[in-house]
Design an enzyme around this catalytic site. Structure first.
Site, PDB file in Angstrom:
ATOM      1  N   ARG A 169      13.957 -46.516 -70.334  1.00 34.43           N
ATOM      2  CA  ARG A 169      13.575 -47.921 -70.482  1.00 34.43           C
ATOM      3  C   ARG A 169      14.175 -48.899 -69.715  1.00 34.43           C
ATOM      4  NH1 ARG A 169      11.519 -49.594 -75.665  1.00 34.43           N
ATOM      5  NH2 ARG A 169      13.046 -51.284 -75.999  1.00 34.43           N
TER       6      ARG A 169
ATOM      7  N   ARG B  16      17.821 -51.326 -60.018  1.00 33.80           N
ATOM      8  CA  ARG B  16      17.724 -52.186 -59.067  1.00 33.80           C
ATOM      9  C   ARG B  16      18.543 -52.196 -57.829  1.00 33.80           C
ATOM     10  NH1 ARG B  16      16.277 -56.480 -62.695  1.00 33.80           N
ATOM     11  NH2 ARG B  16      13.981 -55.862 -63.646  1.00 33.80           N
TER      12      ARG B  16
ATOM     13  N   ARG C 184      16.595 -45.187 -87.640  1.00 32.22           N
ATOM     14  CA  ARG C 184      18.190 -45.664 -87.290  1.00 32.22           C
ATOM     15  C   ARG C 184      17.944 -47.140 -88.007  1.00 32.22           C
ATOM     16  NH1 ARG C 184      23.190 -44.001 -87.332  1.00 32.22           N
ATOM     17  NH2 ARG C 184      24.611 -45.168 -85.913  1.00 32.22           N
TER      18      ARG C 184
ATOM     19  N   ARG D  23      26.296 -55.415 -80.223  1.00 33.77           N
ATOM     20  CA  ARG D  23      26.114 -56.348 -79.475  1.00 33.77           C
ATOM     21  C   ARG D  23      26.345 -57.814 -80.315  1.00 33.77           C
ATOM     22  NH1 ARG D  23      19.588 -55.615 -78.249  1.00 33.77           N
ATOM     23  NH2 ARG D  23      19.055 -55.440 -80.405  1.00 33.77           N
TER      24      ARG D  23
ATOM     25  N   GLU E 171      25.858 -57.028 -84.498  1.00 34.02           N
ATOM     26  CA  GLU E 171      24.771 -56.095 -84.872  1.00 34.02           C
ATOM     27  C   GLU E 171      25.534 -54.833 -85.020  1.00 34.02           C
ATOM     28  OE1 GLU E 171      21.003 -56.877 -82.798  1.00 34.02           O
ATOM     29  OE2 GLU E 171      20.770 -54.699 -82.773  1.00 34.02           O
TER      30      GLU E 171
ATOM     31  N   TYR F 248       8.298 -45.994 -81.160  1.00 33.86           N
ATOM     32  CA  TYR F 248       9.408 -46.864 -80.558  1.00 33.86           C
ATOM     33  C   TYR F 248       8.480 -47.937 -79.683  1.00 33.86           C
ATOM     34  CZ  TYR F 248      13.944 -48.036 -78.370  1.00 33.86           C
ATOM     35  OH  TYR F 248      15.081 -48.518 -78.054  1.00 33.86           O
TER      36      TYR F 248
ATOM     37  N   ASP G 274       7.227 -51.893 -78.318  1.00 33.52           N
ATOM     38  CA  ASP G 274       7.810 -53.338 -78.182  1.00 33.52           C
ATOM     39  C   ASP G 274       6.536 -53.825 -78.670  1.00 33.52           C
ATOM     40  OD1 ASP G 274      10.037 -53.065 -77.082  1.00 33.52           O
ATOM     41  OD2 ASP G 274       9.586 -52.815 -74.867  1.00 33.52           O
TER      42      ASP G 274
HETATM   43  P1  FAD Z   1       7.077 -54.543 -88.642  1.00 32.35           P
HETATM   44  O1  FAD Z   1       7.328 -55.806 -87.953  1.00 32.35           O
HETATM   45  O2  FAD Z   1       8.108 -53.719 -89.225  1.00 32.35           O
HETATM   46  O3  FAD Z   1       5.883 -54.671 -89.885  1.00 32.35           O
HETATM   47  C1  FAD Z   1       5.617 -53.948 -90.941  1.00 32.35           C
HETATM   48  C2  FAD Z   1       5.492 -54.886 -92.340  1.00 32.35           C
HETATM   49  O4  FAD Z   1       5.044 -53.926 -93.418  1.00 32.35           O
HETATM   50  C3  FAD Z   1       7.140 -55.409 -92.554  1.00 32.35           C
HETATM   51  O5  FAD Z   1       6.936 -56.698 -92.920  1.00 32.35           O
HETATM   52  C4  FAD Z   1       7.284 -54.467 -94.116  1.00 32.35           C
HETATM   53  O6  FAD Z   1       7.761 -55.331 -94.910  1.00 32.35           O
HETATM   54  C5  FAD Z   1       5.778 -54.198 -94.224  1.00 32.35           C
HETATM   55  N1  FAD Z   1       5.791 -53.091 -95.287  1.00 32.35           N
HETATM   56  C6  FAD Z   1       6.124 -51.818 -94.987  1.00 32.35           C
HETATM   57  N2  FAD Z   1       6.006 -51.056 -96.023  1.00 32.35           N
HETATM   58  C7  FAD Z   1       5.360 -51.772 -97.085  1.00 32.35           C
HETATM   59  C8  FAD Z   1       4.975 -51.461 -98.176  1.00 32.35           C
HETATM   60  N3  FAD Z   1       4.925 -50.295 -98.928  1.00 32.35           N
HETATM   61  N4  FAD Z   1       4.205 -52.595 -99.162  1.00 32.35           N
HETATM   62  C9  FAD Z   1       4.179 -53.681 -98.412  1.00 32.35           C
HETATM   63  N5  FAD Z   1       4.723 -54.065 -97.378  1.00 32.35           N
HETATM   64  C10 FAD Z   1       5.083 -53.076 -96.604  1.00 32.35           C
HETATM   65  N6  FAD Z   1      10.033 -55.732 -79.202  1.00 32.35           N
HETATM   66  C11 FAD Z   1       9.913 -56.600 -78.028  1.00 32.35           C
HETATM   67  O7  FAD Z   1       8.624 -56.335 -77.376  1.00 32.35           O
HETATM   68  N7  FAD Z   1      10.797 -57.217 -77.539  1.00 32.35           N
HETATM   69  C12 FAD Z   1      12.317 -57.230 -78.305  1.00 32.35           C
HETATM   70  O8  FAD Z   1      13.094 -57.739 -77.749  1.00 32.35           O
HETATM   71  C13 FAD Z   1      12.332 -56.442 -79.437  1.00 32.35           C
HETATM   72  N8  FAD Z   1      13.360 -56.351 -79.896  1.00 32.35           N
HETATM   73  C14 FAD Z   1      13.818 -55.669 -81.179  1.00 32.35           C
HETATM   74  C15 FAD Z   1      14.866 -55.487 -81.818  1.00 32.35           C
HETATM   75  C16 FAD Z   1      15.073 -54.704 -82.820  1.00 32.35           C
HETATM   76  C17 FAD Z   1      16.520 -54.764 -83.431  1.00 32.35           C
HETATM   77  C18 FAD Z   1      13.979 -54.124 -83.586  1.00 32.35           C
HETATM   78  C19 FAD Z   1      14.174 -53.403 -84.867  1.00 32.35           C
HETATM   79  C20 FAD Z   1      12.635 -54.112 -82.818  1.00 32.35           C
HETATM   80  C21 FAD Z   1      12.570 -54.775 -81.708  1.00 32.35           C
HETATM   81  N9  FAD Z   1      11.330 -54.953 -81.125  1.00 32.35           N
HETATM   82  C22 FAD Z   1      11.152 -55.738 -80.092  1.00 32.35           C
HETATM   83  C23 FAD Z   1      10.229 -54.220 -81.654  1.00 32.35           C
HETATM   84  C24 FAD Z   1       9.330 -55.216 -82.629  1.00 32.35           C
HETATM   85  O9  FAD Z   1      10.065 -55.520 -83.536  1.00 32.35           O
HETATM   86  C25 FAD Z   1       8.188 -54.457 -83.188  1.00 32.35           C
HETATM   87  O10 FAD Z   1       7.412 -54.158 -82.108  1.00 32.35           O
HETATM   88  C26 FAD Z   1       7.296 -55.076 -84.007  1.00 32.35           C
HETATM   89  O11 FAD Z   1       7.797 -55.887 -85.089  1.00 32.35           O
HETATM   90  C27 FAD Z   1       6.595 -54.149 -84.772  1.00 32.35           C
HETATM   91  O12 FAD Z   1       5.375 -54.787 -85.552  1.00 32.35           O
HETATM   92  P2  FAD Z   1       4.969 -53.939 -86.823  1.00 32.35           P
HETATM   93  O13 FAD Z   1       3.640 -54.697 -87.286  1.00 32.35           O
HETATM   94  O14 FAD Z   1       4.446 -52.460 -86.194  1.00 32.35           O
HETATM   95  O15 FAD Z   1       5.956 -53.563 -87.782  1.00 32.35           O
HETATM   96  N1  UDP Z   2      21.462 -48.769 -73.403  1.00 25.54           N
HETATM   97  C1  UDP Z   2      23.082 -48.502 -73.135  1.00 25.54           C
HETATM   98  N2  UDP Z   2      23.682 -49.702 -72.808  1.00 25.54           N
HETATM   99  C2  UDP Z   2      23.399 -50.883 -72.980  1.00 25.54           C
HETATM  100  C3  UDP Z   2      21.964 -50.973 -73.167  1.00 25.54           C
HETATM  101  C4  UDP Z   2      21.214 -49.953 -73.393  1.00 25.54           C
HETATM  102  O1  UDP Z   2      23.445 -47.503 -73.017  1.00 25.54           O
HETATM  103  O2  UDP Z   2      24.117 -51.916 -72.601  1.00 25.54           O
HETATM  104  C5  UDP Z   2      20.771 -47.554 -73.664  1.00 25.54           C
HETATM  105  C6  UDP Z   2      20.920 -47.431 -75.265  1.00 25.54           C
HETATM  106  O3  UDP Z   2      20.838 -45.886 -75.368  1.00 25.54           O
HETATM  107  C7  UDP Z   2      19.593 -47.872 -75.946  1.00 25.54           C
HETATM  108  C8  UDP Z   2      18.796 -47.836 -74.581  1.00 25.54           C
HETATM  109  O4  UDP Z   2      19.646 -47.974 -73.275  1.00 25.54           O
HETATM  110  O5  UDP Z   2      19.102 -47.229 -77.068  1.00 25.54           O
HETATM  111  C9  UDP Z   2      17.425 -48.686 -74.584  1.00 25.54           C
HETATM  112  O6  UDP Z   2      18.034 -50.106 -74.531  1.00 25.54           O
HETATM  113  P1  UDP Z   2      17.228 -51.353 -74.896  1.00 25.54           P
HETATM  114  O7  UDP Z   2      17.904 -52.457 -74.738  1.00 25.54           O
HETATM  115  O8  UDP Z   2      15.667 -51.204 -74.332  1.00 25.54           O
HETATM  116  O9  UDP Z   2      17.108 -50.969 -76.552  1.00 25.54           O
HETATM  117  P2  UDP Z   2      16.447 -51.909 -77.571  1.00 25.54           P
HETATM  118  O10 UDP Z   2      17.418 -52.718 -78.266  1.00 25.54           O
HETATM  119  O11 UDP Z   2      15.438 -52.864 -77.032  1.00 25.54           O
HETATM  120  O12 UDP Z   2      15.413 -50.858 -78.544  1.00 25.54           O
END
Ligand code: FAD
Ligand code: UDP
Length: 369
Positions: A172, A176, A249, A280, A300, A348, A350
């Protein structure tokens, strides 16, 4: 008695996009969520006038023009570009791996010097077919970057030795030979003006939403309420864990208000030492160029997942993917249920990918774009 066309389990991005498209197509929807708010992991809470990303930092980025136009129909996006830094043994390095990083590490000044140095660093790994994340990282960027910026962070993030993780996780990250600190290669990027809550609120406008409602505690009654279910919760939970539990996780967030206007000068600083327990620190105001007098930061901490914790990341190794595939086959046989999103697909994704999948699913089931 069926009252709604769709029961949508989960008000995250997948559920909200599907609900919006269904309403547009003249269908009635009931959205439920077990949390006390809508938006899933995009949810933000306001502290000291700052939008705090409650479930971890979310930066919207995409190269999918239709998805970009779709979200811009609800909210405008600011000019935020993600340029995280990594801190290792007290020194700061630019991410993703680019000419700035190579200069900071080795003093090289030109792409030619950097390429030569990287070739030395890769050594015998340059020509291997990587079998795991460690080998993939060594092939991509060689031993210094692996040791300084990847090994400790990855071990903390996933709770596994990088030798026991799939290589796709690290692919991912861009590499560059330009002085470009933009973490993403996508065409479009930004943070919704006014925060992510406004995006979800606008999608769900006019749709009935029941919060604090867990599908599994009222499964029978809720199922009767609609002709079709859109399920965005955990895939294994839907089938009562009949093939065993999938692994996730989890994360613990420690949020603090500080009496200073600027703590780290950047929204995201990664801590890549193995012995620093968090991965972070997020300083939320910088996502929106805030000039509030105080600041809010979040540390985090990755942690093992159990049924009392939020499932943030699927752990897509071979064992878990094999179990997920068995559940997916069951899902295909399930009548009048649409599975979608990060948890129900056990992938996984976005945000832009989730929107793309929800739009496609809506098109397939509602018969219109
Ligand atoms: P969710 O947002 O998980 O929504 C599912 C919903 O279902 C939740 O509200 C939950 O409460 C509900 N639910 C689950 N089970 C039940 C049940 N049994 N009954 C009722 N309700 C229920 N993506 C990016 O593009 N850019 C980013 O920078 C980025 N950063 C991230 C950082 C972190 C720490 C994480 C964890 C994810 C990140 N993502 C990012 C990914 C992004 O969060 C997801 O792509 C997106 O939120 C997924 O949407 P979803 O609807 O699939 O899931
Ligand atoms: N990663 C790393 N060092 C960093 C940032 C990311 O080793 O400083 C690795 C780590 O394994 C991570 C993966 O690159 O799970 C993907 O990073 P990304 O930032 O895309 O993860 P996100 O938090 O968006 O899931």
């Amino acid at each position: 008695m069926e009252k709604y066309d769709y029961l949508i389990v989960g008000s995250g991005l997948f559920g909200s996009v599907f609900a919006y498209k269904a309403m547009q197509a003249g269908k009635s929807c009931l959205v439920i969520d077990k949390r006390k708010h809508i938006g899933g992991n995009l949810f933000c809470e306001e502290i000291e006038g700052i939008n705090v990303h409650t479930y971890g930092p979310h930066i919207f980025h995409t190269s999918d023009r239709e998805v970009w136009n779709f979200v811009n129909h609800f909210v405008h996006f600011n000019r935020y570009i993600n340029t995280p830094l990594a801190k290792y043994k007290g020194e700061l390095y630019n991410l993703p791996f680019n000419m700035n990083t190579f200069h900071q590490l080795w003093g090289v000044k030109t792409p030619e010097e950097a390429k030569k140095k990287l070739a030395e660093q890769r050594g015998i790994y340059a020509d291997i077919t990587p079998r795991n994340l460690e080998e993939q990282a060594l092939k991509l960027v060689g031993k210094d970057i692996y040791e300084f910026l990847i090994k400790g962070y990855t071990q903390k993030q996933w709770g596994y030795d990088p030798k026991d993780l799939p290589s796709f996780i690290i692919r991912r990250l861009p590499v560059r030979f330009t002085f470009d600190n933009n973490y993403f290669n996508d065409t479009f990027q930004g943070i919704p003006v006014g925060g992510y809550n406004s995006l979800i609120h606008r999608m769900l406008k006019g749709i009935t939403v029941l919060l604090n409602t867990d599908f599994f505690s009222e499964r029978k009654e809720l199922t009767k309420k609609a002709g079709t279910i859109v399920y965005t919760g955990m895939l294994d939970a839907y089938f009562d864990y009949c093939y065993g539990s999938l692994e996730y996780r989890s994360l613990r967030f420690e949020t603090e208000v500080l009496d200073t206007d600027n703590f780290q000068g950047n929204a995201v600083v990664n801590y890549t030492d193995a012995d620093v327990p968090f991965t972070r620190i997020i300083e939320h105001k910088h996502f929106e160029f805030g000039n509030q007098p105080k600041t809010v930061i979040t540390r985090e901490y990755p942690q093992a997942w159990d049924a009392n914790k939020e499932a943030y990341y699927p752990v897509n190794n071979e064992e878990n993917d094999a179990i997920a595939e068995k559940y997916r086959n069951l899902a295909l046989q399930e009548k009048n249920v649409i599975f979608g999103g990060r948890l129900a697909d056990y992938k996984y994704y976005d945000m832009d990918k989730v929107i793309r999948l929800a739009l496609d699913s809506a098109e397939q089931h509602l018969g219109q774009k």
